[in-house]
Design an enzyme around this catalytic site. Structure first.
Site, PDB file in Angstrom:
ATOM      1  CB  SER A  50      -1.064  -0.017   1.225  1.00  0.00           C
ATOM      2  OG  SER A  50      -0.042  -0.128   2.434  1.00  0.00           O
ATOM      3  CB  SER A  52       5.588   2.512  -3.603  1.00  0.00           C
ATOM      4  OG  SER A  52       5.576   1.212  -3.671  1.00  0.00           O
ATOM      5  CD  GLU A  76       8.289   1.590   2.402  1.00  0.00           C
ATOM      6  OE1 GLU A  76       9.365   2.015   2.169  1.00  0.00           O
ATOM      7  OE2 GLU A  76       7.401   1.250   1.425  1.00  0.00           O
ATOM      8  CE1 TYR A 238       7.513  -5.691 -16.257  1.00  0.00           C
ATOM      9  CE2 TYR A 238       5.647  -6.698 -17.289  1.00  0.00           C
ATOM     10  CZ  TYR A 238       6.106  -6.110 -16.123  1.00  0.00           C
ATOM     11  OH  TYR A 238       5.361  -5.966 -15.079  1.00  0.00           O
ATOM     12  CB  VAL A 274       7.200   7.087 -13.597  1.00  0.00           C
ATOM     13  CG1 VAL A 274       8.946   7.344 -13.150  1.00  0.00           C
ATOM     14  CG2 VAL A 274       7.531   7.819 -14.752  1.00  0.00           C
ATOM     15  CB  THR A 275       6.499   2.478 -10.232  1.00  0.00           C
ATOM     16  OG1 THR A 275       7.008   1.381 -10.842  1.00  0.00           O
ATOM     17  CG2 THR A 275       4.924   2.776 -10.689  1.00  0.00           C
TER      18      THR A 275
END
Length: 395
Positions: A50, A52, A76, A238, A274-275
């Site tokens: 939850s 990012s 984290e 991918y 973008v991650t």
């Protein structure tokens, strides 16, 4: 309080520190993208991953649009003497504050989602506070996984299958775009198997198993795992590579889970974004930069897609499924005219024209924003408190 000026120090797409105020404001920007509704039902959601990317967007969209209660899980790191906390830590604190402002009961657990101890802790919380779950959203991106039954550590691999691959890729040197040619080795059978163990559907299944065993599946329970297909341009690294094998396993898992009584399981195919996870994959950065150059503001954000996902999950709109039963939120990306334009740019790009052909400035700013930098309204010359507390559960 531990205040200091935080600057973006790192290498490539990886930054060593994150900016607390930037991350907090980034979450506020996400909330501003959602048109709130006041539904009669207040569903209970469990979001695994939850803090990012699409998991964060799904959490914020659910809170803002459908007033969800529930639990978010992520892994984290807190601030240390030398480093700030991770960006996901600060984003979670901001998301929790937002949920509290809305009057929602949403708890956040900081632990390894793969561990059985984490599942037990989360499900104890669900049982005590809510009595069951309506929706499970699974959005985990991790490089490795420890199997809690055997203590075996599996490591994912970003490799080709069958034959080596070559791809163009985007890097930065002092903030300037650099076009690279990257060779992709062939994965061994063991590397493919380990990638499936990390990124496939086994842990998703174990979360559903745990909920089922504890009788915490509410009537009408549904679950969705977030995935990606992408373009033929990125296919060799991918979808046709070791990652693709894991994604195929995730989709097979959805079909298997849906055979159970009381479970509706699907995968949601999201569009490119973008991650932190995607920026590490060769070729993806260049592809997304080209895609944004072609589409501009028509490129759908993770929040826009997450709103669409919740609308479909809740039945507010009819689910948009493909022939394999997958929710498709990526049709805007894979439209024939869009892909033709991106391919033309892909084939034309050189080191000399990359700054014009691809939206490299935008991409680099988006990567920095993942860590709380380049966010409007933040004074990066000012000292900021890096010791932000993890949100604690409130009875």
């Amino acid at each position: 309080m531990s205040e200091r000026v935080v600057k973006p120090v790192g290498r490539g797409f990886l930054f060593l520190d994150s900016h607390p105020a930037g991350c907090e404001r980034l979450v506020r920007e996400l909330t501003a993208q959602v048109e709130a509704r006041t539904p009669d039902a207040r569903p209970v959601a469990l979001v695994v991953g939850s803090s990012s990317g699409y998991g964060l967007a799904a959490t914020v969209a659910g809170l803002a649009r459908y007033g969800i209660n529930g639990v978010g899980v992520s892994f984290e790191k807190a601030a240390t003497v030398r480093r700030t906390a991770t960006a996901g830590w600060y984003r979670t604190a901001a998301t929790s504050a937002y949920a509290e402002e809305l009057g929602r009961e949403f708890h956040f657990v900081n632990a390894d989602a793969f561990a059985d101890t984490t599942k037990a802790e989360v499900l104890d919380l669900v049982a005590e506070r809510f009595g069951g779950v309506d929706y499970l959203i699974y959005s985990v991106a991790a490089p490795r996984r420890v199997d809690p039954r055997t203590d075996t550590t599996y490591q994912s691999a970003i490799k080709a299958i069958g034959q080596p691959a070559q791809t163009k890729s985007l890097a930065y040197d002092g903030g300037e775009p650099v076009l690279q040619e990257v060779g992709i080795d062939v994965a061994t059978d063991d590397e493919v198997a380990e990638t499936v163990q990390v990124m496939g559907g086994e842990d998703w299944t174990r979360w559903v198993d745990a909920l089922e065993e504890r009788k915490l599946l509410n009537d009408g329970f549904s679950t969705v795992a977030l995935t990606y297909i992408g373009s033929e341009l990125t296919g060799p690294i991918y979808r046709q590579g070791s990652i693709g094998a894991a994604k195929a396993h995730l989709e097979e898992t959805a079909r298997s889970l849906s055979k159970r009584d009381g479970v509706l399981a699907r995968t949601s195919v999201n569009g490119a974004a973008v991650t932190q996870a995607s920026s590490a994959i060769p070729g993806i950065g260049l592809y997304v930069s080209l895609l944004h150059k072609v589409l501009g503001e028509q490129m759908q954000t993770p929040m826009q897609q997450s709103i669409a996902l919740w609308d479909q999950l809740t039945g507010a709109v009819e689910p948009e499924l493909d022939e394999d039963g997958r929710i498709r939120l990526d049709r805007w990306e894979l439209a024939a005219d869009v892909q033709a334009a991106v391919r033309e740019q892909w084939e034309a790009v050189t080191q000399e024209n990359i700054a014009d052909v691809a939206d490299t400035v935008w991409f680099y700013q988006e990567v920095r924003r993942l860590y709380g930098f380049d966010v409007d309204g933040v004074d990066y010359e000012q000292a900021t408190d890096v010791d932000v507390e993890w949100p604690t559960s409130k009875a």
